[in-house]
Write an enzyme that holds these catalytic residues in place. Structure first.
Site, PDB file in Angstrom:
ATOM      1  CE1 TYR A 120      -4.288   0.757  -0.354  1.00  0.00           C
ATOM      2  CE2 TYR A 120      -4.425  -1.362   0.757  1.00  0.00           C
ATOM      3  CZ  TYR A 120      -5.013  -0.371  -0.008  1.00  0.00           C
ATOM      4  OH  TYR A 120      -6.306  -0.498  -0.427  1.00  0.00           O
TER       5      TYR A 120
ATOM      6  CD  GLU B 114      -4.737   5.054   0.617  1.00  0.00           C
ATOM      7  OE1 GLU B 114      -4.618   5.682   1.679  1.00  0.00           O
ATOM      8  OE2 GLU B 114      -5.754   4.392   0.328  1.00  0.00           O
TER       9      GLU B 114
ATOM     10  CG  ASP C 123      -7.065  10.013 -24.694  1.00  0.00           C
ATOM     11  OD1 ASP C 123      -6.015   9.334 -24.689  1.00  0.00           O
ATOM     12  OD2 ASP C 123      -8.186   9.528 -24.481  1.00  0.00           O
TER      13      ASP C 123
ATOM     14  CB  THR D 269      -3.295   3.524 -22.551  1.00  0.00           C
ATOM     15  OG1 THR D 269      -2.891   3.600 -23.927  1.00  0.00           O
ATOM     16  CG2 THR D 269      -4.783   3.808 -22.451  1.00  0.00           C
TER      17      THR D 269
ATOM     18  CE  LYS E 142      -5.745   1.721 -25.794  1.00  0.00           C
ATOM     19  NZ  LYS E 142      -6.778   2.780 -25.855  1.00  0.00           N
TER      20      LYS E 142
ATOM     21  NE  ARG F 123      -5.594  -4.009 -20.358  1.00  0.00           N
ATOM     22  CZ  ARG F 123      -5.524  -4.106 -21.692  1.00  0.00           C
ATOM     23  NH1 ARG F 123      -4.675  -4.930 -22.273  1.00  0.00           N
ATOM     24  NH2 ARG F 123      -6.300  -3.373 -22.453  1.00  0.00           N
TER      25      ARG F 123
END
Ligand SMILES: *Cc1c(COP(=O)(O)O)cnc(C)c1O
Length: 417
Positions: free
Chosen positions: A51, A53, A197, A223, A226, A232
């Site tokens: 974790y 954060e 984008d 992303t 691609k 991903r």
């Protein structure tokens, strides 16, 4: 993998079958690629367990010294790759990256001008079924019917009329260079924030094969899986002025703990993208797309905009009286995965469509070249000339399998790296 085979044979077999499927088919889905073993190793690592954060050295949990190394590396490398003033690499996906970018500069209810999905844009650019169309007042521009190019005049007229808070540039099914400078000019004129984008073309931008949006945009989203060929995920670049707002929008507004294994894998991906080998790879992606487009045209296919400048080709099947759905299914039987795709002003429903989208990033990673693109165009023509003929599909499938078996998933080129 042996641990998995013993403990969970169902999932072990599913993964093994998926690997065989990827090896045995000719992946032409333009948004897919094959990540390197190094990327997959980082992704399947113990960083998953942590974790974290917050941001490097400003975490809400202890024990983050090593995940910080990974996130710092990702931030430093992506900054070097695209020359941005600030980056956030925590977005879980491209859709989340867009959400973060929009809420960094606008609140719900604001007007957003984006490219229509039906004309090559993305769901998250203002479509009614997406958060972007539900939470924002969406206005949509498209492409000109004469030549399939973005209708910049329409976009500018809509910007002046609606005075949007956000203008979104970028696409999922657009084969041509996008004029980000022109988008930047109209955004400044009407007082909008420009969000670019670049999910589909990030690899080309990294390699200098598509003009960079960074000098013109307030925020750039992408992303990583691609053309960029990583795990991903998503990331956002922005100007210093938006940095604090962006980081707070990603966390705590939209997300909880970052996926540190994915961020480690993003760092590996950005490192790979900084190499000469990656730039050469992107050059071959574009060469292959041109070759595929030219061969498809020779076989009598209509291409939206008449060709391609990037990694993808949009085939309009209207004149062949064939739908995208039928074409996708026929090509699937021959082990050539493509996706059905709307063409501009498509009379068919979105789940039927009149076109297919084909792209070269994945097969180029496997080492396919211009010669193979000509073979593939021939196979597509044979299958789509007789889409219902199972004998044709079987004959093509045999040839596909023979060629596919000669190429690994990820072809390393030691001479180039
Ligand atoms: C793929 C894509 C996205 C969404 O990415 P996900 O990771 O699937 O959420 C957003 N925008 C564009 C232009 C895309 O092509």
């Amino acid at each position: 993998m042996s641990e998995l085979r013993d403990r969970d044979p169902v999932i072990f077999d599913a993964i093994a079958s998926e690997r065989r499927r990827q090896l045995a088919t000719l992946e032409l889905i333009a948004s897919e690629n094959f990540a390197s073993d190094a990327v997959l190793e980082a992704l399947g690592s113990v960083m998953n367990n942590k974790y974290a954060e917050g941001l490097p050295r400003k975490r809400y949990y202890g024990g983050c010294e090593f995940v910080d190394v990974a996130e710092d590396a990702a931030l430093e490398r992506v900054g070097r790759l695209f020359g941005a003033e600030h980056a956030n690499v925590q977005a879980h996906s491209g859709a989340t990256a867009n959400m973060a970018a929009y809420f960094a500069v606008a609140d719900a209810g604001a007007t957003l001008l984006g490219m229509s999905l039906a004309h090559g844009g993305h769901l998250t650019h203002g479509h009614a079924v997406s958060f972007s169309g539900r939470l924002f007042k969406a206005v949509q521009y498209g492409v000109r019917s004469e030549d399939g190019r973005i209708d910049y005049e329409q976009m500018e007229a809509l910007a002046r009329e609606h005075r949007p808070r956000i203008i979104v540039a970028g696409a999922s099914a657009y084969p041509r260079v996008i004029d980000f400078e022109r988008f930047g000019r109209i955004a400044r004129e009407v007082g909008a924030a420009l969000v670019v984008d670049m999910a589909h073309i990030a690899g080309l931008v990294a390699a200098g094969l598509h003009p960079s949006p960074v000098p013109h945009a307030d925020l750039v989203t992408s992303t990583t899986h691609k053309t960029l060929r990583g795990p991903r995920g998503g990331f956002v670049l922005c100007r210093k002025a938006h940095a604090e707002k962006l980081d707070k929008t990603v966390f705590p507004m939209l997300q909880g703990g970052p996926l540190m294994h994915a961020i480690a894998a993003k760092a590996v991906c950005f490192g790979e993208a900084l190499t000469d080998g990656f730039r050469a790879y992107q050059g071959r992606v574009v060469d292959n797309a041109r070759a595929l487009a030219a061969s498809l045209e020779q076989h009598g296919f209509d291409l939206v905009s008449g060709g391609t400048d990037n990694h993808l080709v949009l085939v309009d099947l209207t004149r062949r009286s064939l739908t995208g759905k039928v074409a996708e299914e026929a090509l699937h039987r021959a082990r050539i995965p493509v996706n059905k795709n709307a063409v501009p002003n498509d009379p068919q429903k979105p789940w039927v469509t009149s076109g297919i989208r084909v792209g070269t990033p994945a097969l180029t990673t496997r080492g396919f070249g211009v010669e193979e693109m000509r073979l593939i165009a021939g196979w597509i023509a044979r299958v789509l000339d007789r889409p219902d003929d199972t004998d044709t599909a079987r004959a093509v499938e045999r040839e596909v399998s023979e060629v596919a078996s000669k190429f690994p998933l990820f072809a390393w080129e030691p001479a180039l790296r």
